[in-house]
Scaffold this active site. Sequence first.
Site, PDB file in Angstrom:
ATOM      1  N   TRP A  31      80.452  95.691  10.117  1.00  0.00           N
ATOM      2  CA  TRP A  31      80.450  97.006  10.783  1.00  0.00           C
ATOM      3  C   TRP A  31      79.060  97.614  10.670  1.00  0.00           C
ATOM      4  O   TRP A  31      78.422  97.513   9.620  1.00  0.00           O
ATOM      5  CB  TRP A  31      81.454  97.945  10.114  1.00  0.00           C
ATOM      6  CG  TRP A  31      82.742  98.128  10.839  1.00  0.00           C
ATOM      7  CD1 TRP A  31      83.779  97.243  10.897  1.00  0.00           C
ATOM      8  CD2 TRP A  31      83.161  99.276  11.587  1.00  0.00           C
ATOM      9  NE1 TRP A  31      84.823  97.781  11.635  1.00  0.00           N
ATOM     10  CE2 TRP A  31      84.443  99.020  12.073  1.00  0.00           C
ATOM     11  CE3 TRP A  31      82.548 100.496  11.879  1.00  0.00           C
ATOM     12  CZ2 TRP A  31      85.152  99.943  12.839  1.00  0.00           C
ATOM     13  CZ3 TRP A  31      83.246 101.419  12.639  1.00  0.00           C
ATOM     14  CH2 TRP A  31      84.536 101.124  13.120  1.00  0.00           C
ATOM     15  N   GLU A  67      86.624  95.205   3.391  1.00  0.00           N
ATOM     16  CA  GLU A  67      86.774  93.790   3.029  1.00  0.00           C
ATOM     17  C   GLU A  67      85.748  93.332   1.992  1.00  0.00           C
ATOM     18  O   GLU A  67      85.817  92.202   1.495  1.00  0.00           O
ATOM     19  CB  GLU A  67      86.697  92.909   4.269  1.00  0.00           C
ATOM     20  CG  GLU A  67      87.952  92.930   5.131  1.00  0.00           C
ATOM     21  CD  GLU A  67      88.145  94.242   5.860  1.00  0.00           C
ATOM     22  OE1 GLU A  67      87.128  94.816   6.328  1.00  0.00           O
ATOM     23  OE2 GLU A  67      89.284  94.717   5.933  1.00  0.00           O
ATOM     24  N   GLU A  95      85.506 110.883  13.469  1.00  0.00           N
ATOM     25  CA  GLU A  95      86.227 112.127  13.780  1.00  0.00           C
ATOM     26  C   GLU A  95      87.354 112.415  12.798  1.00  0.00           C
ATOM     27  O   GLU A  95      87.858 113.530  12.731  1.00  0.00           O
ATOM     28  CB  GLU A  95      86.817 112.039  15.200  1.00  0.00           C
ATOM     29  CG  GLU A  95      85.782 111.969  16.305  1.00  0.00           C
ATOM     30  CD  GLU A  95      86.442 111.814  17.670  1.00  0.00           C
ATOM     31  OE1 GLU A  95      85.746 111.977  18.676  1.00  0.00           O
ATOM     32  OE2 GLU A  95      87.677 111.528  17.711  1.00  0.00           O
ATOM     33  N   HIS A  98      89.438 108.910   8.045  1.00  0.00           N
ATOM     34  CA  HIS A  98      89.372 107.487   7.707  1.00  0.00           C
ATOM     35  C   HIS A  98      88.158 107.196   6.813  1.00  0.00           C
ATOM     36  O   HIS A  98      88.241 106.397   5.881  1.00  0.00           O
ATOM     37  CB  HIS A  98      89.291 106.663   8.990  1.00  0.00           C
ATOM     38  CG  HIS A  98      89.576 105.220   8.779  1.00  0.00           C
ATOM     39  ND1 HIS A  98      88.709 104.219   9.160  1.00  0.00           N
ATOM     40  CD2 HIS A  98      90.627 104.586   8.210  1.00  0.00           C
ATOM     41  CE1 HIS A  98      89.216 103.053   8.843  1.00  0.00           C
ATOM     42  NE2 HIS A  98      90.391 103.245   8.274  1.00  0.00           N
ATOM     43  N   PHE A 123      77.409  98.244  -5.941  1.00  0.00           N
ATOM     44  CA  PHE A 123      77.847  99.095  -4.821  1.00  0.00           C
ATOM     45  C   PHE A 123      76.632  99.437  -3.956  1.00  0.00           C
ATOM     46  O   PHE A 123      75.980 100.456  -4.161  1.00  0.00           O
ATOM     47  CB  PHE A 123      78.507 100.363  -5.366  1.00  0.00           C
ATOM     48  CG  PHE A 123      79.114 101.251  -4.322  1.00  0.00           C
ATOM     49  CD1 PHE A 123      78.492 102.420  -3.924  1.00  0.00           C
ATOM     50  CD2 PHE A 123      80.331 100.927  -3.733  1.00  0.00           C
ATOM     51  CE1 PHE A 123      79.067 103.254  -2.957  1.00  0.00           C
ATOM     52  CE2 PHE A 123      80.910 101.760  -2.775  1.00  0.00           C
ATOM     53  CZ  PHE A 123      80.266 102.919  -2.391  1.00  0.00           C
TER      54      PHE A 123
HETATM   55  N1  LIG Z   1      84.491 102.825  10.211  1.00  0.00           N
HETATM   56  C1  LIG Z   1      83.885 101.872   9.422  1.00  0.00           C
HETATM   57  C2  LIG Z   1      84.570 100.763   8.944  1.00  0.00           C
HETATM   58  N2  LIG Z   1      85.887 100.595   9.228  1.00  0.00           N
HETATM   59  C3  LIG Z   1      86.544  99.311   9.102  1.00  0.00           C
HETATM   60  C4  LIG Z   1      87.054  99.047   7.671  1.00  0.00           C
HETATM   61  O1  LIG Z   1      85.984  98.788   6.765  1.00  0.00           O
HETATM   62  C5  LIG Z   1      87.985  97.825   7.661  1.00  0.00           C
HETATM   63  O2  LIG Z   1      87.265  96.706   8.135  1.00  0.00           O
HETATM   64  C6  LIG Z   1      89.212  98.055   8.525  1.00  0.00           C
HETATM   65  O3  LIG Z   1      89.853  99.258   8.092  1.00  0.00           O
HETATM   66  C7  LIG Z   1      90.199  96.875   8.441  1.00  0.00           C
HETATM   67  O4  LIG Z   1      90.581  96.663   7.098  1.00  0.00           O
HETATM   68  N3  LIG Z   1      83.948  99.859   8.159  1.00  0.00           N
HETATM   69  C8  LIG Z   1      82.618 100.009   7.832  1.00  0.00           C
HETATM   70  O5  LIG Z   1      82.052  99.152   7.119  1.00  0.00           O
HETATM   71  N4  LIG Z   1      81.935 101.091   8.304  1.00  0.00           N
HETATM   72  C9  LIG Z   1      82.520 102.029   9.081  1.00  0.00           C
HETATM   73  O6  LIG Z   1      81.848 103.025   9.482  1.00  0.00           O
HETATM   74  C1  LIG Z   2      84.680 105.310   8.583  1.00  0.00           C
HETATM   75  C2  LIG Z   2      85.486 105.010   9.798  1.00  0.00           C
HETATM   76  O1  LIG Z   2      86.416 104.214   9.787  1.00  0.00           O
HETATM   77  C3  LIG Z   2      85.184 105.845  10.995  1.00  0.00           C
HETATM   78  O2  LIG Z   2      83.872 105.513  11.432  1.00  0.00           O
HETATM   79  C4  LIG Z   2      86.179 105.601  12.112  1.00  0.00           C
HETATM   80  O3  LIG Z   2      85.911 106.609  13.055  1.00  0.00           O
HETATM   81  P1  LIG Z   2      87.072 107.691  13.401  1.00  0.00           P
HETATM   82  O4  LIG Z   2      87.316 108.484  12.130  1.00  0.00           O
HETATM   83  O5  LIG Z   2      86.473 108.553  14.511  1.00  0.00           O
HETATM   84  O6  LIG Z   2      88.293 106.926  13.840  1.00  0.00           O
END
Ligand SMILES: Nc1c(NC[C@H](O)[C@H](O)[C@H](O)CO)[nH]c(=O)[nH]c1=O
Ligand SMILES: CC(=O)[C@@H](O)COP(=O)(O)O
Length: 167
Positions: A31, A67, A95, A98, A123
């Site tokens: 990501w 992951e 938004e 999450h 980390f």
């Molecule tokens: N929104 C971001 C994510 N979201 C995906 C999660 O990390 C994960 O892969 C998913 O929820 C499936 O388990 N990941 C990031 O690394 N950065 C983001 O901004």
């Molecule tokens: C950290 C996330 O998963 C986030 O970027 C996802 O975006 P949203 O909160 O707008 O669904």
Amino acid sequence: MATQLKNLSDFSDTEVPSAAPYRYGIVTAEWNTQITNALFEGAYQSLINHGALADNIFPYAVPGSYELISGADLLLRNIVNLDAVICLGCVIQGETRHFDFICNAVANGLSNVSIKHNKPVIFGVLTVDNLQQAIDRSGGKHGNKGDEAAVTAIKMADMAASFRNLI
Ligand SMILES: Nc1c(NC[C@H](O)[C@H](O)[C@H](O)CO)[nH]c(=O)[nH]c1=O
Ligand SMILES: CC(=O)[C@@H](O)COP(=O)(O)O
């Protein structure tokens, strides 16, 4: 100290041990790959610059920062004699809430993996409000958190070795 008050790639105020004796895993989230590729390059090059052998660096990619938890656990269970695992990701506020759940889960999950395996799990995850903050911390004006993660891995691996040498 806030990142704005320090450079993530400046280690002039500290002594960094040789990286040569140790073996490193690097798990990188896909990501925000523009950012995480820069974090990986910083971490990898920092390890090499401090003497690590390329054959002792084991890089793997995972889909997202969440992951990183299972990725770090898989490396520690399947690659012999790793001295540290560097986990690199970039979580950007969207938004919804999450962001909060991902960041908290990754921080807690990686600490649990470290405790489970009794190995340093670093980390190296950016948790930022926007893309510009991530750019600034992955080789921009605030340095590269990948560099910081690599130096942290070297120091922790060396600390662990010092205790093994006491036995
Ligand atoms: N929104 C971001 C994510 N979201 C995906 C999660 O990390 C994960 O892969 C998913 O929820 C499936 O388990 N990941 C990031 O690394 N950065 C983001 O901004
Ligand atoms: C950290 C996330 O998963 C986030 O970027 C996802 O975006 P949203 O909160 O707008 O669904």
